[in-house]
Design a protein around this motif. Sequence first.
Motif, PDB file in Angstrom:
ATOM      1  N   GLU A 131       0.839  -1.207   0.000  1.00 20.58           N
ATOM      2  CA  GLU A 131       0.000   0.000   0.000  1.00 20.58           C
ATOM      3  C   GLU A 131       0.875   1.259   0.000  1.00 20.58           C
ATOM      4  N   ILE A 134       2.020   1.896  -3.449  1.00 21.36           N
ATOM      5  CA  ILE A 134       0.944   2.429  -4.321  1.00 21.36           C
ATOM      6  C   ILE A 134       0.723   3.906  -4.013  1.00 21.36           C
ATOM      7  N   ARG A 135       0.716   4.249  -2.721  1.00 22.77           N
ATOM      8  CA  ARG A 135       0.489   5.647  -2.325  1.00 22.77           C
ATOM      9  C   ARG A 135       1.588   6.572  -2.861  1.00 22.77           C
ATOM     10  N   VAL A 225      -3.398  -1.758 -10.948  1.00 21.20           N
ATOM     11  CA  VAL A 225      -3.151  -0.738  -9.919  1.00 21.20           C
ATOM     12  C   VAL A 225      -4.424   0.047  -9.614  1.00 21.20           C
ATOM     13  N   LEU A 228      -6.574  -2.053  -7.374  1.00 25.94           N
ATOM     14  CA  LEU A 228      -5.944  -2.194  -6.053  1.00 25.94           C
ATOM     15  C   LEU A 228      -6.104  -0.910  -5.244  1.00 25.94           C
ATOM     16  N   SER A 229      -5.859   0.230  -5.902  1.00 28.54           N
ATOM     17  CA  SER A 229      -5.906   1.495  -5.168  1.00 28.54           C
ATOM     18  C   SER A 229      -7.335   1.855  -4.779  1.00 28.54           C
ATOM     19  N   ARG A 230      -8.302   1.540  -5.638  1.00 31.78           N
ATOM     20  CA  ARG A 230      -9.689   1.912  -5.334  1.00 31.78           C
ATOM     21  C   ARG A 230     -10.308   1.000  -4.267  1.00 31.78           C
ATOM     22  N   CYS A 231      -9.917  -0.277  -4.275  1.00 28.58           N
ATOM     23  CA  CYS A 231     -10.672  -1.250  -3.469  1.00 28.58           C
ATOM     24  C   CYS A 231      -9.920  -1.825  -2.275  1.00 28.58           C
ATOM     25  N   CYS A 232      -8.597  -1.715  -2.233  1.00 26.91           N
ATOM     26  CA  CYS A 232      -7.857  -2.540  -1.273  1.00 26.91           C
ATOM     27  C   CYS A 232      -7.143  -1.756  -0.177  1.00 26.91           C
ATOM     28  N   GLY A 233      -7.616  -0.564   0.141  1.00 25.98           N
ATOM     29  CA  GLY A 233      -7.078   0.135   1.315  1.00 25.98           C
ATOM     30  C   GLY A 233      -7.650  -0.521   2.563  1.00 25.98           C
ATOM     31  N   LEU A 234      -6.868  -1.371   3.187  1.00 24.61           N
ATOM     32  CA  LEU A 234      -7.420  -2.161   4.300  1.00 24.61           C
ATOM     33  C   LEU A 234      -7.473  -1.341   5.589  1.00 24.61           C
ATOM     34  N   LEU A 257     -12.617  -7.806  -1.721  1.00 25.14           N
ATOM     35  CA  LEU A 257     -12.878  -6.382  -1.936  1.00 25.14           C
ATOM     36  C   LEU A 257     -12.838  -6.031  -3.426  1.00 25.14           C
ATOM     37  N   ARG A 260     -16.037  -7.163  -4.764  1.00 23.98           N
ATOM     38  CA  ARG A 260     -17.085  -6.230  -4.307  1.00 23.98           C
ATOM     39  C   ARG A 260     -17.078  -4.964  -5.162  1.00 23.98           C
TER      40      ARG A 260
ATOM     41  N   LEU B  23      -0.782   7.985  -5.501  1.00 19.74           N
ATOM     42  CA  LEU B  23      -2.131   7.507  -5.846  1.00 19.74           C
ATOM     43  C   LEU B  23      -2.864   7.255  -4.536  1.00 19.74           C
ATOM     44  N   MET B  25      -5.455   5.741  -1.839  1.00 14.47           N
ATOM     45  CA  MET B  25      -5.957   4.389  -1.578  1.00 14.47           C
ATOM     46  C   MET B  25      -6.930   4.483  -0.400  1.00 14.47           C
ATOM     47  N   PRO B  26      -8.199   4.798  -0.705  1.00 18.45           N
ATOM     48  CA  PRO B  26      -9.138   5.034   0.401  1.00 18.45           C
ATOM     49  C   PRO B  26      -9.345   3.784   1.265  1.00 18.45           C
ATOM     50  N   GLN B  28     -11.213   0.997   3.140  1.00 13.67           N
ATOM     51  CA  GLN B  28     -12.467   0.318   2.832  1.00 13.67           C
ATOM     52  C   GLN B  28     -13.276   0.059   4.116  1.00 13.67           C
TER      53      GLN B  28
END
Lengths: 548, 50
Positions: A131, A134-135, A225, A228-234, A257, A260, B23, B25-26, B28
């Motif tokens: 993460e 990605i950030r 990517v 991953l970035s939209r859905c997987c911020g745990l 996720l 989902r 980028l 990464m909100p 969830q």
Amino acid sequence: MVVWDTLRVALLLMTTAWLAWGAAQAVLGLRGLAPLSMPPARPGGPSPTAILIPICNEDPWAVRARIEAMRASVADAGIAPDFVILSDTAGTQDVTREQAVFAPLFARDGRAVVYYRNRKDRHGRKAGNVEDFIRRSGRAYVHVVILDADSLMDGRTIAHLIARMDADPSLGLLQTLPVIVGAQSIFGRAMQFAASFHSAVFSRGLARLQGDTGPFWGHNAIVRVEALSRCCGLPELQGLPPFGGTILSHDYVEAALLARGGWRVEMDPRIGGSYEEGPENLLAFARRDRRWCQGNLQHMRLLAAPGLKGWSRFVFAQGIASYLVALAWGAFLVVSFLSAQTVVGPDYFPEPRQLFPVFPDDRTHEIVALAVGIVGLLLLPKLAILIEATASGRAGAHGGWARSALSVLAETLLTALIAPVMLMYQTRAVLQVLSGQDGGWPATARGEGRLTLAEAWQAASWVTLSGIAMAVLTFWMAPDLVLWLLPVALPMIAAPLLIAVTSRPGAGGIFTVPEEIAPPPVVAAYRTLAMQTTPLRAVTDDELARPV
Amino acid sequence: MDDRVTELSGAAQGPSPLPQAPLDMPRQMLERRRRPWLASLLAHLTIKSA
């Protein structure tokens, strides 16, 4: 009696349902999948892709050799993805050492670029490590291939993965089926053979069942990517570990996720050229299992997570059940023992002034049928896979039909011996987690192999003592059950011997896998490079050890 | 460069940090926020009576 019988039936239902589920997957996977085809190349070349290698106090020489082997392989395949070492290594000396070892990889000499970064805040473990990347750098890439420190992937496989993702914008994640390579010990080679021989079929069954809601196993997969970035911020879960805090088995959650979020998640067992290493002895296996146990049981908190697909919830439930079933087997043994204590002798003359005796029903046939059913659920899938492997020619790559049959037989016997020991370790793990003990997520100790009897005794004496106590108690209180209990009690009593002996190198005549007969190019290149760096290890360590 | 990380690359031509391409990464939502049942009932009644 009715209470005990009801309990036993309920426990048997749980355990056999689990076996039946495994057998069903094998049956579904017996038929081969359609041949794999390479999608058309994307105009303008493959999308920018980073190969992520998250590490945490790993052997840097082995990591370097793997990267060098894969870098040569991607060049052969005509692609140039960036390699990114995401280090969570702690300890000044270890960090300095790995940076010194990796330094030659950073030279810009026309080959694929290798980046390195070390994180001081190790928040979120491996998922947090990815993460963080990605950030910081996510927008520079369209896809990331996520590997483990012990992963190897052929360049053509990486090219195939990128092409598949480029050809299908709805595909969020594509998981390969990594093949275990490099096992040396009896235990490691038996597991390596089982994974190679049986998993091909089981995974085909799984691929047929899951549809677009496939699994993510945390490595040897490519991820988009954007997805991953939209859905997987745990998030951190509320409360303390083991059930709260960082999500440990993050890969299952990330797959759920992505599904989902409307992305397709696919596992394709037809993709070759994907490799990993496995544990070399039963203790290393049990240690990894302890981590997975805690991670899977933590998913109890997520079963009702909003918006998840039904199959994702089922996958969570299945992961949880895989550990609770150990508890159910243990409970079945205990309930059977207690039930034997309450048995009253047959009453041949229940009525007063009865002329003829009433004999109790002979239930031998039912008991034998039950035993045959359970053994059948265990053995028939293996037999079916052996027939499939012979018919499809897969057995040839495993040393021929006869050697494959012998290997399946030996692996089945070894599994039967190991099963009661693993049952004890899994039961202990489940009880530890349920009682709130956090096992943490220690760095994987790779490459550890041979164990002495003293080391095995130190780690497994509690299993031996439990086995002796169980056998003595049964002999004393329910002698009729002793024979039934021996297949469980004897391996438990001999656990340290079993662990030590199976950690030794051996079983050369059996457990042959295709990668031993003809090592794949990327694996062979890695081994050569790893051998070349052996003399360098001492030099660098000595230099680092010198006082400044 | 961020001092919480150490980045190395391009040793031959000087350091070359990771691409700076942030980028978002909100986080969830995985757990439903637990609302006390009384607060929930009061909120419901308030809306009804309004």
